[in-house]
Write a protein that holds these residues in place. Sequence first.
Motif, PDB file in Angstrom:
ATOM      1  N   GLY A  51       7.604   4.434   6.623  1.00 33.28           N
ATOM      2  CA  GLY A  51       7.675   5.858   6.347  1.00 33.28           C
ATOM      3  C   GLY A  51       9.129   6.238   6.143  1.00 33.28           C
ATOM      4  O   GLY A  51       9.909   6.236   7.093  1.00 33.28           O
ATOM      5  N   GLN A  52       9.501   6.529   4.900  1.00 35.30           N
ATOM      6  CA  GLN A  52      10.912   6.778   4.583  1.00 35.30           C
ATOM      7  C   GLN A  52      10.967   7.712   3.391  1.00 35.30           C
ATOM      8  O   GLN A  52      10.124   7.651   2.508  1.00 35.30           O
ATOM      9  N   GLU A  53      11.968   8.584   3.347  1.00 31.21           N
ATOM     10  CA  GLU A  53      11.970   9.656   2.350  1.00 31.21           C
ATOM     11  C   GLU A  53      12.447   9.235   0.967  1.00 31.21           C
ATOM     12  O   GLU A  53      12.360  10.026   0.029  1.00 31.21           O
ATOM     13  N   THR A  54      12.977   8.024   0.805  1.00 33.69           N
ATOM     14  CA  THR A  54      13.483   7.641  -0.516  1.00 33.69           C
ATOM     15  C   THR A  54      12.816   6.418  -1.101  1.00 33.69           C
ATOM     16  O   THR A  54      13.058   6.100  -2.270  1.00 33.69           O
ATOM     17  N   THR A  55      12.029   5.711  -0.336  1.00 35.06           N
ATOM     18  CA  THR A  55      11.366   4.528  -0.873  1.00 35.06           C
ATOM     19  C   THR A  55       9.935   4.460  -0.350  1.00 35.06           C
ATOM     20  O   THR A  55       9.553   5.190   0.560  1.00 35.06           O
ATOM     21  N   GLY A  56       9.133   3.601  -0.956  1.00 37.84           N
ATOM     22  CA  GLY A  56       7.744   3.481  -0.543  1.00 37.84           C
ATOM     23  C   GLY A  56       6.965   4.751  -0.828  1.00 37.84           C
ATOM     24  O   GLY A  56       7.331   5.575  -1.670  1.00 37.84           O
ATOM     25  N   ALA A  57       5.872   4.927  -0.113  1.00 39.08           N
ATOM     26  CA  ALA A  57       4.976   6.059  -0.366  1.00 39.08           C
ATOM     27  C   ALA A  57       5.644   7.394  -0.075  1.00 39.08           C
ATOM     28  O   ALA A  57       5.441   8.383  -0.791  1.00 39.08           O
ATOM     29  N   GLY A  58       6.463   7.466   0.975  1.00 37.76           N
ATOM     30  CA  GLY A  58       7.171   8.700   1.280  1.00 37.76           C
ATOM     31  C   GLY A  58       8.153   9.079   0.190  1.00 37.76           C
ATOM     32  O   GLY A  58       8.305  10.257  -0.158  1.00 37.76           O
ATOM     33  N   GLY A  59       8.834   8.085  -0.353  1.00 42.97           N
ATOM     34  CA  GLY A  59       9.751   8.343  -1.456  1.00 42.97           C
ATOM     35  C   GLY A  59       9.036   8.845  -2.692  1.00 42.97           C
ATOM     36  O   GLY A  59       9.546   9.712  -3.416  1.00 42.97           O
ATOM     37  N   LEU A  60       7.842   8.316  -2.940  1.00 44.53           N
ATOM     38  CA  LEU A  60       7.056   8.801  -4.076  1.00 44.53           C
ATOM     39  C   LEU A  60       6.657  10.257  -3.856  1.00 44.53           C
ATOM     40  O   LEU A  60       6.744  11.081  -4.777  1.00 44.53           O
TER      41      LEU A  60
ATOM     42  N   ASP B 214       6.577  12.753   5.187  1.00 41.55           N
ATOM     43  CA  ASP B 214       6.860  11.552   4.395  1.00 41.55           C
ATOM     44  C   ASP B 214       7.137  10.351   5.292  1.00 41.55           C
ATOM     45  O   ASP B 214       6.849   9.203   4.928  1.00 41.55           O
ATOM     46  N   GLU B 215       7.708  10.622   6.454  1.00 46.67           N
ATOM     47  CA  GLU B 215       8.112   9.541   7.341  1.00 46.67           C
ATOM     48  C   GLU B 215       7.044   9.166   8.367  1.00 46.67           C
ATOM     49  O   GLU B 215       7.248   8.227   9.143  1.00 46.67           O
ATOM     50  N   THR B 216       5.919   9.872   8.366  1.00 46.18           N
ATOM     51  CA  THR B 216       4.901   9.596   9.379  1.00 46.18           C
ATOM     52  C   THR B 216       3.579   9.114   8.797  1.00 46.18           C
ATOM     53  O   THR B 216       3.035   8.099   9.260  1.00 46.18           O
ATOM     54  N   TRP B 217       3.019   9.806   7.778  1.00 42.82           N
ATOM     55  CA  TRP B 217       1.689   9.392   7.326  1.00 42.82           C
ATOM     56  C   TRP B 217       1.646   7.989   6.721  1.00 42.82           C
ATOM     57  O   TRP B 217       0.615   7.307   6.857  1.00 42.82           O
ATOM     58  N   PRO B 218       2.706   7.470   6.082  1.00 47.72           N
ATOM     59  CA  PRO B 218       2.617   6.071   5.634  1.00 47.72           C
ATOM     60  C   PRO B 218       2.445   5.088   6.786  1.00 47.72           C
ATOM     61  O   PRO B 218       1.819   4.022   6.619  1.00 47.72           O
ATOM     62  N   LEU B 219       3.005   5.432   7.962  1.00 45.59           N
ATOM     63  CA  LEU B 219       2.874   4.534   9.109  1.00 45.59           C
ATOM     64  C   LEU B 219       1.415   4.360   9.521  1.00 45.59           C
ATOM     65  O   LEU B 219       1.042   3.322  10.082  1.00 45.59           O
ATOM     66  N   GLU B 220       0.580   5.372   9.239  1.00 44.42           N
ATOM     67  CA  GLU B 220      -0.842   5.269   9.568  1.00 44.42           C
ATOM     68  C   GLU B 220      -1.505   4.126   8.801  1.00 44.42           C
ATOM     69  O   GLU B 220      -2.543   3.606   9.218  1.00 44.42           O
ATOM     70  N   CYS B 221      -0.886   3.745   7.676  1.00 44.16           N
ATOM     71  CA  CYS B 221      -1.422   2.648   6.859  1.00 44.16           C
ATOM     72  C   CYS B 221      -0.621   1.362   7.041  1.00 44.16           C
ATOM     73  O   CYS B 221      -0.806   0.400   6.273  1.00 44.16           O
ATOM     74  N   GLY B 222       0.285   1.358   8.012  1.00 43.55           N
ATOM     75  CA  GLY B 222       1.081   0.160   8.260  1.00 43.55           C
ATOM     76  C   GLY B 222       2.228  -0.021   7.295  1.00 43.55           C
ATOM     77  O   GLY B 222       2.738  -1.136   7.136  1.00 43.55           O
TER      78      GLY B 222
END
Length: 430
Positions: free
Chosen positions: A107-116, A96-104
């Motif tokens: 990467g966080q476990e409670t918000t953004g794409a990782g949170g989802l 959750d904290e790494t693959w969102p960074l690939e899209c800029g």
Amino acid sequence: MSALKLAIVGGGSTYTPELIDGFARLRDTLPIGELVLIDPAAERLELIGGLARRIFAKQGHPAVVTTTADVAAGVDGAHAVLLQLRVGGQAARNEDETWPLECGCVGQETTGAGGLAKALRTVPVVLDIAETVRRANPDAWIVDFTNPVGIVTRALQEAGHRAVGLCNVAIGFQRKFAAHLGVAPELVRLDHVGLNHLTWERGVTLLDAPGAADGREVLPELLASHGKEIADDLHLPQAVVQRLGVVPSYYLRYYYQHDEVVEELKAQGSRAAQVAEIERQLLEMYADPALDTKPELLGERGGAFYSEAAVQLIAALLGTGTSVPSVQVVNTRNDGVLPFLPDDAVIEVPAEVDAAGVRPLPQRAVEPLYAGLVAAVTAYEHLALDAALRGGRDRVYDALLAHPLVGRFDLADRLTDRLLAHNREHLAWA
């Protein structure tokens, strides 16, 4: 009331000794007779169970601690059930904290794409557990610590469960502000408003006495005298905090400084990797039969003051303390408190809590600077819950597109592909 039975689902967490320590210290507030730790990870569970028994014994607490992998057996007869799950463990969190960074993206476990992603994995599991609790004891309260707390609590409440969400952000601010002021925490009352991990302290009242109705507003004084310390703790520029004139939660960094945070995360690696190493060391400590206190290292695991907040909340819900309602910051149904949100939104505000339930207190109008972001994230949470309940790529995509940290067609498309690729084993519909 006679001694209580409490159950912790996710009791094998390395964080559990923090709760145990609070239960032991505050036994006069919350008289526990039996504590059940529930977790499928048998080896970890026995280590945590053994340490829990030693902590209770050292402090002269009479509670019996039992362990089980069987949710139905563990929650049977429980007055309250605490949920602290991490579906997929630290490995899933690391993703959750790494693959969102690939899209800029953050990467966080409670918000953004990782949170989802965490919400999609978690909601179905939590709802299954809650149904088991309801069958065992329909009057039991479910207290959710499981992130993302707002979405999970909304899922529980919409399914008709007696559920309330709890976070440590508010009690953390209360303790820190009290330290700055040199007073007891009970003399500090917060004007805390927003959603879970999306809140602002719009005021800080120094009370005349614990529980008093009156006091003196001291937030401007705190910002003038301790502004740099407060800003540094939030990892925000002091000028931003002074400009706002309020104290945002740490999680507002992901919105106010998104691009800077992305670069930091790329450089320093995931928090999950750091926590995994802390957990490895903690488990070695927990295995020591001489250890009978929570180790200092546990403070680096996160979740400061959760035990105090949990004891206060559960004691109020179960009526073990005073008959006067306790005012506590919780995650609960909006029901018109913030009129710009739907009634079924879950908000994080002070509420009266007693054996009759949770009643959020009226709030003064939320300033547009904050209300706009709260409304946008509430809409995202509605779509996220729909995706968690019904599945489907389109619903995942819609939730990402609605999130203020995403909000672009191409970006939502790329994030959706990555989310599904990294979570197929946890999503029955994928």
